[in-house]
Design a protein around this motif. Structure first.
Motif, PDB file in Angstrom:
ATOM      1  N   ASN A 138     -30.650   2.647 -33.131  1.00 37.41           N
ATOM      2  CA  ASN A 138     -31.455   3.307 -34.168  1.00 37.41           C
ATOM      3  C   ASN A 138     -32.818   3.813 -33.686  1.00 37.41           C
ATOM      4  O   ASN A 138     -33.479   4.547 -34.423  1.00 37.41           O
ATOM      5  CB  ASN A 138     -31.665   2.426 -35.399  1.00 37.41           C
ATOM      6  N   ALA A 139     -33.245   3.429 -32.473  1.00 40.01           N
ATOM      7  CA  ALA A 139     -34.534   3.929 -31.989  1.00 40.01           C
ATOM      8  C   ALA A 139     -34.411   5.397 -31.605  1.00 40.01           C
ATOM      9  O   ALA A 139     -33.331   5.896 -31.327  1.00 40.01           O
ATOM     10  CB  ALA A 139     -34.992   3.108 -30.782  1.00 40.01           C
ATOM     11  N   ILE A 140     -35.581   6.080 -31.620  1.00 38.59           N
ATOM     12  CA  ILE A 140     -35.636   7.503 -31.304  1.00 38.59           C
ATOM     13  C   ILE A 140     -36.174   7.677 -29.887  1.00 38.59           C
ATOM     14  O   ILE A 140     -37.146   7.020 -29.509  1.00 38.59           O
ATOM     15  CB  ILE A 140     -36.583   8.231 -32.280  1.00 38.59           C
ATOM     16  N   TYR A 141     -35.590   8.561 -29.098  1.00 39.69           N
ATOM     17  CA  TYR A 141     -36.019   8.833 -27.730  1.00 39.69           C
ATOM     18  C   TYR A 141     -36.223  10.326 -27.544  1.00 39.69           C
ATOM     19  O   TYR A 141     -35.673  11.124 -28.290  1.00 39.69           O
ATOM     20  CB  TYR A 141     -34.974   8.326 -26.724  1.00 39.69           C
ATOM     21  N   ARG A 142     -37.005  10.659 -26.526  1.00 38.29           N
ATOM     22  CA  ARG A 142     -37.160  12.075 -26.169  1.00 38.29           C
ATOM     23  C   ARG A 142     -36.689  12.261 -24.737  1.00 38.29           C
ATOM     24  O   ARG A 142     -37.141  11.576 -23.825  1.00 38.29           O
ATOM     25  CB  ARG A 142     -38.627  12.495 -26.323  1.00 38.29           C
TER      26      ARG A 142
END
Ligand SMILES: *[C@@H]1O[C@H](CO)[C@@H](O)[C@H](O)[C@H]1NC(C)=O
Ligand SMILES: *[C@@H]1O[C@H](CO)[C@@H](O)[C@H](O)[C@H]1NC(C)=O
Ligand SMILES: *[C@@H]1O[C@H](CO)[C@@H](O)[C@H](O)[C@H]1NC(C)=O
Ligand SMILES: *[C@@H]1O[C@H](CO)[C@@H](O)[C@H](O)[C@H]1NC(C)=O
Ligand SMILES: *[C@@H]1O[C@H](CO)[C@@H](O)[C@H](O)[C@H]1NC(C)=O
Ligand SMILES: *[C@@H]1O[C@H](CO)[C@@H](O)[C@H](O)[C@H]1NC(C)=O
Ligand SMILES: *[C@@H]1O[C@H](CO)[C@@H](O)[C@H](O)[C@H]1NC(C)=O
Ligand SMILES: [Zn+2]
Length: 854
Positions: A138-142
């Motif tokens: 569920n974490a957001i990454y770039r």
């Protein structure tokens, strides 16, 4: 003529005319042949948003190669699983570097010395985290990637390509590392750094280099991204409406050819807005609705969201040059592409195994939406001969594919963008609409779209929303579920033929169904389809009620009607996907070929064509007669006699239509003449041939002042050259070189192919998309040609792409000749009408019925 000359000219013709086939509309092009699920991306990541920046170099500079571009992509990804390797698609020239950040902007460490791997077979980019690290669910990454891309030379290469139009321009289909499956949707923010002297870049949504920043796209699949960069492309027609913009773009010397596209596009959009209950211009802020004409687009058109790309032939209309058929296609293909904005772009099939969800709806509305905008085109009726009948033909073999069909490798995917996904998909939707009635159908579509907007869709989403609508409206019998009915049609290959037996004394109608095969030797199957039935009777004929009165479940079915001697006709107006073992022209030919009807009986039924002059009879008749005739080409005596017999059939329709187009006549009359005269001239109809030669000579001597009507050009140019010499060929060739209109060029290219003189064709060049036409080629050759082609392909197997396809086409062409050899005497005897046979009363009824049908 040597094989190379034939090849050259046929390839040139086919390359241009293939876009006339109804199904070759917007297939994305993929290569490779390996067949397994290793081609699918893991569903580990949700690609939320992409920032993409492209800087193209058409000329070399001190540190850049010509025909390359610098690329930068930064993507916001949500982890769905705790993975330590990220997998996405990539097919670029060079990956420079890859960096991954977590949501607070700290770099996530990658595996030292093995940050990323490129899998060139599957076009995967795999990014490896340092040992022991994994993503947090569920974490957001770039993820940031710098890369270099190629600008390819042909439109069939994936990615950016350069198009030439007596000038130059660049255009693309897919260009940056991404998640290239329809089920993954993202928002795209595009930036393009164009050379300052180029015209405005036209891209999906919207405005010494100019940095052009585009508005964010709606959440969408990556295959729908496109942009176009050129020195001089320009707006050739616009509705100048700020809130509902609609523009036609093309090369500047096509000025004036965009008016028809502009005339139909905005009303089509409005019609869709109202019918589907979701407004196009509200799908996202600043929606564009641009249509661009590309001189050498790989397919007929592609439904990129804000910028639909077309071949020029499919978008540009020029009075006095474009023929009625091409004009009709501008309307239908525009409707097809606009329908995709809802079915394909807003909701998208989850994977290409159900591509019919995109293409079936687009093909259905291609006719039924355009019908509402211009009823004089008779598209609701033409749908039957152009789509239903082609679905029945495409789906009649033993190895056809179901609408839903497992595909993995790129080749399988391409193959599934085939006739059946379009024509059977669309025909099934028509049957479904007639089954529940239009108002329920419309409501169900709205439910389906609202439910799955900006998401992917699977067939059960469709069934559930349709069920909801039919339940509310009590539109179908309560004991029949949409899912159980639709599943059978979607998951099974083929379709049924029904046999009808009416007991006139008791009024009992017994119906049986079985799978229809075109081959008489195919083994029967146990399949039986849930079949909505329509019929009408002699005592109360009603050709307008298309709503099914009965649903046939199982192999046998009985209906009780009033006793009495009268005819009973099933499948009213051929709105259902089934054949009846007696029916109109298209069925008669199919039933004869499949061995269900003798040639004697078939030709007795077809005898009515000697008086009938309707387009709806003659279009399938020409297809059927040509099928037979092509199988007799290698037997000169048979061929000659068959041509002579066919002349009897065409005499009436030729004299009724006559040789000239009349102002204000219905479109279908113009189309009928267009096809009938080509056929009549081909089989040697004297009046047709001499009129054509006279028109050709008048034109040659007087130039544009006595120009040939575009709806007559195909047969006039062809006959002119067939009966002319090198001077005539040169005249046509020069005229083609000077043409500014693709449709007119097609007519001339076809004509150039009509010539029999070898030295005439040297100047024609081989087009780039060689492979795609090899298989069509074989059907144009006789045994000598086939032998030449076979030897040439065998000698060049290594170097010729698609040699295997070509060889299998040769085999099928040989089997056609065998068929002709085996059946010639039976067909000729029947066609001569010499056999004494009693035609059953139902057959005789048919003749009057086919008259009633119009
Ligand atoms: C490339 O060079 C040609 C001629 O040298 C010039 O006409 C053209 O505008 C240049 N293209 C770009 C993108 O600078
Ligand atoms: C990645 O490559 C680009 C383009 O060459 C360069 O500007 C950038 O500094 C590089 N970034 C890293 C982290 O190496
Ligand atoms: C990002 O990584 C840094 C360094 O490991 C860590 O301190 C920070 O908490 C991380 N942020 C998130 C949102 O996980
Ligand atoms: C723009 O198009 C919409 C929809 O057809 C129409 O309602 C509106 O009046 C048009 N606006 C202008 C300025 O023409
Ligand atoms: C469905 O109901 C109708 C009557 O409403 C009946 O005639 C028909 O046999 C039923 N079909 C099935 C499959 O139960
Ligand atoms: C072709 O035929 C025309 C007359 O029909 C003649 O004038 C011309 O010279 C011929 N051209 C050639 C190359 O034979
Ligand atoms: C027509 O040809 C096919 C294939 O060669 C053959 O099987 C069939 O028996 C022939 N039909 C007739 C009526 O001769
Ligand atoms: Zn399509």
């Amino acid at each position: 003529m040597s094989i190379f000359l034939r090849l050259a000219i046929l390839l040139a013709i086919l390359a241009v005319v293939r876009s006339e086939l109804p199904f070759e509309i917007d297939d994305p092009v993929f290569y490779n042949t390996i067949n397994d699920e290793s081609y699918r991306l893991p569903e580990d990541l949700d690609p939320l948003e992409f920032d993409v920046e492209i800087t193209p170099y058409l000329n070399a500079t001190t540190d850049k190669e010509a025909l390359t571009f610098d690329g930068f992509v930064s993507m916001r990804l949500q982890a769905l699983r705790s993975i330590s390797t990220l997998v996405l698609h990539e097919n670029v020239r060079e990956i420079l570097n890859v960096t991954l950040f977590n949501e607070s902007g700290s770099e996530v460490e990658l595996s030292p010395g093995n940050e990323f791997e490129r899998d060139r077979v599957h076009h995967f980019l795999k990014i490896n985290l340092r040992d022991g690290l994994s993503l947090t669910v569920n974490a957001i990454y770039r993820l940031v990637i710098n890369f270099i891309g190629n600008i390819n030379e042909t439109p069939l290469s994936r990615g950016v390509f350069r198009g030439i139009y007596r000038g130059s321009d660049g255009r693309e289909q897919q260009v940056f590392p991404c998640f290239d499956e329809p089920g993954f949707k993202s928002v795209f923010n595009m930036v393009i750094n164009r050379p300052a002297h180029f015209t405005e870049t036209y891209a999906n949504i919207i405005g010494d280099r100019v940095r052009e920043v585009f508005n964010p796209t709606p959440r969408m699949s990556a295959y729908l991204i496109t942009f176009h960069i050129s020195e001089e492309f320009t707006v050739i027609a616009s509705n100048n409406n700020n809130t509902h913009p609609y523009q036609i773009l093309a090369r500047p010397n096509a000025q004036g050819q965009g008016a028809y596209a502009l005339e139909i596009g905005p009303p089509l959009t409005t019609w869709f807005d109202q019918y589907l209950g979701i407004e196009y211009y509200k799908m996202e802020e600043n929606m564009k609705n641009d249509q661009i004409a590309s001189p050498d687009w790989a397919s007929g058109a592609t439904e990129n969201w804000g910028l639909v790309s077309y071949r020029e032939l499919r978008l540009l209309y020029e009075e006095g040059q474009t023929n009625a058929l091409d004009k009709m296609y501008i309307g239908t293909i525009t409707a097809h592409e606009l329908a995709h904005k809802w079915f394909g772009n807003l909701i998208t099939c989850r994977w290409w195994d159900n591509v019919w969800i995109n293409e079936g709806f687009a093909s259905y509305f291609e006719y039924f939406a355009m019908h509402e905008v211009d009823k004089t085109l008779e598209l609701a009726d033409q749908f039957i001969i152009l789509y239903v009948q082609s679905a029945l033909s495409a789906d009649s073999g033993t190895s056809t594919r179901a609408l839903q069909h497992t595909v993995n490798s790129p080749t399988q995917v391409t193959g599934h963008f085939s006739g059946i996904s379009y024509s059977k998909g669309a025909s099934l939707l028509l049957m479904l609409k007639q089954f529940m009635g239009e108002s329920t159908f419309k409501k169900a579509l709205n439910y389906f779209l609202l439910d799955r907007s900006y998401k992917y869709a699977v067939p059960s989403d469709l069934y559930n929303n349709f069920q909801k609508a039919v339940d509310e409206d009590e539109a179908i019998p309560a004991n029949i579920s949409i899912a159980s009915m639709m599943q059978y049609w979607v998951e099974e290959q083929g379709y049924p033929v029904i046999n009808v037996d009416v007991n006139m004394d008791t009024g009992l109608i017994k119906i049986t169904q079985e799978r229809f095969f075109i081959s008489p030797s195919a083994a029967a199957t146990e399949q039986n389809w849930p079949l909505p039935l329509t019929f009408t009777t002699g005592s109360s004929p009603d050709w307008d009620n298309l709503k099914a009165t009965h649903v046939m479940l199982g192999r046998e079915y009985e209906i009780q009607k009033e006793p009495g001697h009268e005819w009973v006709i099933f499948n009213v107006q051929q709105q259902g996907i089934y054949r009846v073992n007696y029916d109109i022209v298209d069925d008669v030919f199919a039933l004869m070929r499949s061995g269900r009807m003798t040639y004697d009986l078939g030709f007795q039924v077809l005898d009515f064509l000697k008086k009938d002059t309707s387009y709806y009879s003659w279009y399938p008749a020409i297809t059927g007669f040509s099928w037979l005739r092509n199988r007799f080409r290698h037997m000169p005596d048979t061929f000659r006699e068959f041509n002579a017999i066919l002349l009897d059939f065409v005499n009436a329709v030729v004299s009724e239509l006559a040789y000239d187009v009349q102002d204000g006549e219905p479109l279908t009359r113009t189309l009928n003449r267009f096809y009938v005269l080509q056929f009549a001239c081909e089989i040697g109809h004297e009046g047709c041939v001499s009129d054509a030669i006279a028109k050709f000579n008048a034109y040659k001597e007087n130039g544009e002042r006595l120009s040939v009507n575009p709806n007559l050009r195909r047969h006039v140019f062809c006959q002119g050259l067939l009966n002319g010499n090198y001077t005539d060929w040169r005249f046509m060739y020069n005229r083609r070189q000077a043409s500014n209109n693709q449709g007119d060029e097609v007519a001339m290219l076809r004509a150039l192919g009509c010539t029999t003189n070898a030295e005439d064709v040297q100047a024609v060049v081989l087009p780039a998309w060689f492979e795609n036409v090899l298989s069509n080629l074989a059907s144009y050759l006789d045994e000598d040609g086939l032998t030449d082609m076979e030897q040439w392909l065998r000698a060049n197997q290594e170097s010729v792409a698609g040699a295997a396809t070509g060889l299998s086409a040769i085999a099928s062409s040989r089997s056609s000749m065998q068929w002709g050899t085996d059946n010639a005497s039976a067909v000729l005897r029947a066609a001569r009408g010499s056999a004494a046979i009693i035609v059953p009363t139902t057959m005789l009824m048919l003749i009057s019925v086919s008259l009633l049908l119009r």
